[in-house]
Design an enzyme around this catalytic site. Structure first.
Site, PDB file in Angstrom:
ATOM      1  N   GLU A   1       0.834  -1.192   0.000  1.00  0.00           N
ATOM      2  CA  GLU A   1       0.000   0.000   0.000  1.00  0.00           C
ATOM      3  C   GLU A   1       0.877   1.253   0.000  1.00  0.00           C
ATOM      4  O   GLU A   1       1.858   1.299   0.729  1.00  0.00           O
ATOM      5  CB  GLU A   1      -0.929   0.039   1.229  1.00  0.00           C
ATOM      6  CG  GLU A   1      -2.004   1.091   1.066  1.00  0.00           C
ATOM      7  CD  GLU A   1      -2.982   1.132   2.249  1.00  0.00           C
ATOM      8  OE1 GLU A   1      -2.585   0.744   3.357  1.00  0.00           O
ATOM      9  OE2 GLU A   1      -4.108   1.572   2.040  1.00  0.00           O
TER      10      GLU A   1
ATOM     11  N   GLY B   1       5.153   0.929  11.323  1.00  0.00           N
ATOM     12  CA  GLY B   1       3.782   0.800  11.794  1.00  0.00           C
ATOM     13  C   GLY B   1       3.214  -0.588  11.589  1.00  0.00           C
ATOM     14  O   GLY B   1       3.760  -1.575  12.067  1.00  0.00           O
ATOM     15  N   ALA B   2       2.089  -0.660  10.895  1.00  0.00           N
ATOM     16  CA  ALA B   2       1.426  -1.933  10.677  1.00  0.00           C
ATOM     17  C   ALA B   2       0.645  -1.845   9.371  1.00  0.00           C
ATOM     18  O   ALA B   2       0.281  -0.757   8.941  1.00  0.00           O
ATOM     19  CB  ALA B   2       0.477  -2.233  11.834  1.00  0.00           C
TER      20      ALA B   2
ATOM     21  N   ASN C   1      -2.690  -6.282   5.509  1.00  0.00           N
ATOM     22  CA  ASN C   1      -2.809  -7.318   4.483  1.00  0.00           C
ATOM     23  C   ASN C   1      -3.817  -8.370   4.936  1.00  0.00           C
ATOM     24  O   ASN C   1      -3.745  -8.854   6.060  1.00  0.00           O
ATOM     25  CB  ASN C   1      -1.458  -7.989   4.256  1.00  0.00           C
ATOM     26  CG  ASN C   1      -0.328  -6.994   4.225  1.00  0.00           C
ATOM     27  OD1 ASN C   1      -0.265  -6.158   3.342  1.00  0.00           O
ATOM     28  ND2 ASN C   1       0.537  -7.052   5.226  1.00  0.00           N
TER      29      ASN C   1
ATOM     30  N   HIS D   1      -7.142  -1.785  15.348  1.00  0.00           N
ATOM     31  CA  HIS D   1      -7.232  -0.988  14.118  1.00  0.00           C
ATOM     32  C   HIS D   1      -7.025  -1.880  12.889  1.00  0.00           C
ATOM     33  O   HIS D   1      -7.845  -1.889  11.970  1.00  0.00           O
ATOM     34  CB  HIS D   1      -6.162   0.124  14.168  1.00  0.00           C
ATOM     35  CG  HIS D   1      -6.056   0.953  12.928  1.00  0.00           C
ATOM     36  ND1 HIS D   1      -6.512   2.248  12.862  1.00  0.00           N
ATOM     37  CD2 HIS D   1      -5.553   0.686  11.700  1.00  0.00           C
ATOM     38  CE1 HIS D   1      -6.296   2.743  11.647  1.00  0.00           C
ATOM     39  NE2 HIS D   1      -5.707   1.801  10.924  1.00  0.00           N
ATOM     40  N   GLU D   2      -5.944  -2.654  12.885  1.00  0.00           N
ATOM     41  CA  GLU D   2      -5.641  -3.471  11.705  1.00  0.00           C
ATOM     42  C   GLU D   2      -6.692  -4.568  11.504  1.00  0.00           C
ATOM     43  O   GLU D   2      -7.037  -4.909  10.381  1.00  0.00           O
ATOM     44  CB  GLU D   2      -4.248  -4.096  11.830  1.00  0.00           C
ATOM     45  CG  GLU D   2      -3.111  -3.080  11.949  1.00  0.00           C
ATOM     46  CD  GLU D   2      -3.069  -2.073  10.815  1.00  0.00           C
ATOM     47  OE1 GLU D   2      -3.481  -2.429   9.690  1.00  0.00           O
ATOM     48  OE2 GLU D   2      -2.649  -0.928  11.042  1.00  0.00           O
TER      49      GLU D   2
HETATM   50 ZN    ZN Z   1      -5.233   1.681   8.887  1.00  0.00          ZN
END
Ligand code: ZN
Length: 894
Positions: A158, A290-291, A294, A326-327
């Site tokens: 991304e 961060g994170a 996927n 969040h993820e």
């Molecule tokens: Zn996000």
């Protein structure tokens, strides 16, 4: 994303007076560069990495659905060498293959018109393994325990980097199934979105074949491989794993347990069960900070996922939970249902931020999530409330609407900013509190059911929420998502028990702000009564029948994304009832008062009078709002003659709270108290408190001989204060500790402390570390930003960066390259620096960095103006205190 360690990012304001309501999703009307006549449905990709040469070889077969006849195929590829292409089994001549680096397109000219229907494209290609987290990248790290140097692979796609891994239709609207095969060394574990289907030994390693994914956007693919360990559990039909480098799997226990709980919560909230057979949480020791969500294989920077009870702090634990939540929210909002184009990125990020906070607050009510957590936790930025961070940026001339046109890859990457994440989150929270929790959730379930495995625009979400709530959501929302900024509501008491309201745009350092209006879902409460709501639809409004001696508070719990300015009678009444207000409302009053001072609508006395009238409290969020402001002012006054007097005053405000909670952790401490202790130690240390500095030094000395003597919760604060006032030998001790540890979290604590040193000699020792490989690539260059912010010598940091800009930017991704230099300037408050940045940008920065340059220039100008206004006001306020009756807290400690 992506929770990234973003530099300052913003777009120029786009002023549109007429709001154009967006249309629901339609494939053919979705923006993008790629023609929509040809749609890929299935990819089969095989990748063979060469770790020594840092290259890879690839082949792929793509099933195409041709919807109307074409003479060429256009897809994305970047930094890939296309070695052969064939269509329906017939090889295309080399002359038919064209790659264009600038447009990031691969064009295949066809010998004859390709008729509608199913076709098969086959490609052979070669690419490179990058140092930065773009496409396929490598990470070098020290193995846990042995300290041996190892290499592993990961991907980050991304927004627009899947095209560096395989030629593809790399725009989110082109959903397709992907079946990945990869060749890796035999002792490696390979992970992708789906479980492994088969594995076989081959020459030079093993070939791992993953099951095909459901139809999904290209940016959500993932591939990670290395000498990895894992722990696992199950939740219903879903296999859950935490995957780490060798030896660290047990540190994933906390995340694994949280994952199971969060998954259940979301399965219920969304009304659609998690659709993949497995969910992997993968800790990687570099690549990005961060994170990344996927689908089925979420990647995290190691310290955002792993918790070591022996050395990790309470803050880390809370961060991990919120990033996980969040993820995981993205697995539905983003992955199962994806925004059609990057102009609606907020649908992904605003929503995941809101949902993640809601879920975290649900399971951990004691963490004061809504009041304080800011994601991303960026070491170069002030920590504060997410909502406040968004509002600060949104009040400036450099802001932009939540929904903004995106044409280029750079613009897509730039869309990951505070407005997208935090204003998006803040608006959704306001909307939920206006529609009600249950109708809101019913709307979300409707939206999920209708759009699974498909794409959407914001209009689709508003339609679902309108249908579920019976309220005109699109009409209310348009002003908040399609125009920049937010309103200030002015409250005026009339004689007859009426209160008149008016709205205007709230602006800071933005004198000619175009006037705008909003439909504001207001909430208000009269002391002792139940809160009420009022939809303010025009410039003026009113509330009736309020007894003249009763205080009226707007924006109940601070859940609304607007500011309030009270007239004097209303303000006096509020000051009289502070002890009856909840902490959310007190924090809201503090935040609004501080914003009014910044906007030059009130003198600093308004804010400090409020602070002094607050009842004694150890509420974390309230005290942190105050330390945040004191810290800002302290930096602004750095090196000035007023600083010492201010520091003395500021310490007198914070000391009583610290003395109340003390150094020693008590078993009955709330988690918030633990956080507050660290927060106050840092703040008092920054304010040059001699007792705190001495106590930190003593504790550091004990720690050196017995590490267990210092609680992990206090380590970041103690190291930071020790580092700030370090001499050379202390600096060396911290550096040795940083070099030795194999924990990413501990390493960061030590290097943060090095960067905090204020001795100019030590600043010059710290900066060159950014050029070494002591820190992971993604973290190293942040060291310079931290020095600029913390050392009081932003000029030395900038001189260093300018002299080494090429080497530093080699460690940054494309977005970083645009934002790095402007970010360093935001620590200046001298107007001459604004001109210097403009000149530098003209000569040395790409055009794409102009929004960041504008934002930095605005910040310098604001700070310069604010400093000249603040200094005399502060003097007057503090002197006014000293001539008045001495207060106990003011004369204690110095
Ligand atoms: Zn996000």
């Amino acid at each position: 994303m992506r929770i990234q360690l973003l530099f300052l990012v913003a777009e120029f304001a786009i002023m549109s007076s007429a709001l154009t309501l967006e249309k629901p999703f339609s494939f053919k009307d979705t923006p993008g560069k790629l023609p929509k006549e040809v749609v890929p449905t299935d990819y089969s990709v095989r990748i063979v990495p060469d770790i020594d040469k840092l290259t890879f070889a690839g082949t792929e077969t793509v099933k195409l659905n041709v919807r109307s006849a074409v003479r060429q195929l256009v897809l994305n590829a970047l930094e890939l060498q296309i070695e052969a292409a064939s269509l329906d089994g017939r090889e295309l001549p080399a002359s038919a293959i064209k790659t264009d680096t600038k447009s990031e397109l691969l064009t295949l000219a066809l010998p004859s018109e390709l008729p509608t229907g199913e076709h098969t494209l086959t490609l052979r290609f070669a690419g490179k393994i990058n140092e930065q987290g773009q496409g396929l990248f490598y990470m070098r790290y020290q193995e846990y325990g042995s300290g041996a140097r190892k290499t592993m692979l990961g991907t980050q796609f991304e927004a627009t980097d899947a095209r560096r891994f395989f030629p593809c239709w790399d725009e989110p609207v082109f959903r397709a199934r992907v079946q990945l095969t990869a060749v890796v060394p035999e002792n490696w574990l390979a992970v992708s979105n789906m479980p492994i289907e088969s594995e076989k030994k081959i020459d030079g390693g093993k070939e791992v074949r993953f099951a095909a994914t459901p139809p999904m956007s290209s940016y959500l693919n993932v591939f990670v491989a290395g000498e990895l360990d894992s722990i696992e559990s199950r939740s219903g039909p879903t296999q859950l794993r935490v995957i780490t480098t060798k030896g660290k799997a047990e540190m994933g226990r906390y995340a694994l347990e949280a994952t199971a709980k969060i998954l259940q919560y979301y399965n219920d909230y969304f009304g659609v069960a998690y659709p993949l057979p497995k969910l992997d949480q993968i800790a990687i020791p570099g690549g990005f900070g961060g994170a990344m969500e996927n689908w089925g294989g979420i990647t995290y920077y190691e310290s955002k996922l792993l918790f070591d009870p022996k050395s990790s702090s309470a803050e880390t634990k809370q961060d991990i939970y919120e990033v996980l939540a969040h993820e995981m929210a993205h697995q539905w909002f983003g992955d199962l249902v994806t925004m059609a184009w990057w102009d609606n990125l907020w649908l992904n990020e605003g929503f995941a931020s809101w949902m993640g906070s809601k879920c975290t607050a649900h399971f951990n009510p004691e963490w004061e999530v809504w009041l304080r957590h800011e994601l991303p936790r960026d070491p170069s930025r002030r920590v504060g409330i997410a909502k406040e961070a968004a509002m600060e940026g949104d009040a400036r001339s450099t802001t932009h609407p939540i929904q903004q046109p995106v044409a280029t890859e750079t613009e897509a990457n730039s869309a990951f900013d505070d407005i997208t994440y935090k204003k998006g989150q803040s608006f959704l929270r306001m909307l939920e509190s206006f529609l009600g929790e249950n109708p809101f959730r019913a709307g979300i379930r409707r939206y999920m059911a209708a759009h699974s495995y498909s794409n959407t625009t914001t209009a689709d979400l508003w339609n679902a929420l309108s249908e579920a709530s019976g309220k005109p959501v699109a009409e209310i929302a348009a002003g908040w998502t399609e125009q920049p900024g937010f309103p200030l509501v002015k409250v005026k008491r009339e004689q007859d028990g009426n209160v008149s309201l008016s709205q205007e745009r709230f602006a800071v350092n933005f004198t000619k702000a175009p006037p705008l209006e909003w439909k504001i879902p207001l909430t208000y409460a009269v002391t002792g009564e139940t809160p009420a709501t009022l939809l303010m639809t025009g410039k003026f409004g009113s509330i009736h029948n309020i007894l003249p001696d009763r205080a009226l508070k707007l924006n109940v719990n601070g859940a609304g994304n607007y500011r309030v300015e009270y007239d004097e009678p209303s303000w006096k009444l509020l000051l009289g009832v502070l002890k009856n207000l909840g902490v959310e409302d007190r924090v809201n009053l503090l935040s609004d008062a501080w914003a009014l001072v910044q906007a030059n609508r009130a003198p600093i006395g308004l804010y400090f009078e409020l602070v002094e009238k607050l009842p004694a409290s150890t509420d974390l969020a309230e005290r942190e709002q105050i330390t945040h402001v004191l810290d800002f002012i302290n930096r602004l006054l750095s090196g000035s003659s007023e600083q010492e007097k201010f520091q003395q005053y500021a310490r007198s405000l914070l000391r009583p709270t610290f003395d109340a909670i003390g150094w020693k952790a008590e078993p009955e401490d709330r988690p918030a108290t633990v956080n507050l202790r660290g927060s106050l130690i840092t703040a008092l240390g920054n304010l040059n408190d001699p007792k705190i500095i001495a106590a930190c030094r003593e504790r550091f000395k004990d720690f050196l001989s017995n590490p267990d003597s210092l609680s992990p919760d206090l380590r970041p604060a103690v190291f930071s204060v020790v580092g700030r006032y370090a001499d050379e030998s202390t600096w060396n001790e911290l550096h040795q500790l940083g070099l030795k540890t194999t924990s990413i979290e501990e390493k960061q604590n030590y290097y943060d402390a090095l960067a905090d040193a204020i001795d100019p000699k030590l600043v010059k020792k710290t900066l060159p570390i950014a050029l070494t490989d002591e820190l992971p690539t993604s973290r190293a260059i942040f060291l310079v930003l931290r020095v600029a912010r913390e050392s009081g010598h932003p000029n030395v940091a900038w001189d260093f960066a300018r002299a080494n800009i090429k080497a530093l930017l080699a460690k940054a991704d494309a977005l970083g390259a645009n934002t790095y230099a402007p970010s360093l300037f935001t620590f200046f408050s001298d107007n001459l620096r604004a001109q210097e940045l403009r000149t530098y940008a003209k000569k040395s920065l790409p055009v794409a960095s102009s929004p960041q340059v504008a934002k930095a220039v605005d910040e310098i100008q604001f700070q310069s103006e604010f400093k000249s206004r603040l200094a005399p006001q502060l003097s007057a306020w503090i002197d006014g205190k000293n001539t008045a009756e001495p207060r106990i807290s003011a004369i204690r400690d110095h």
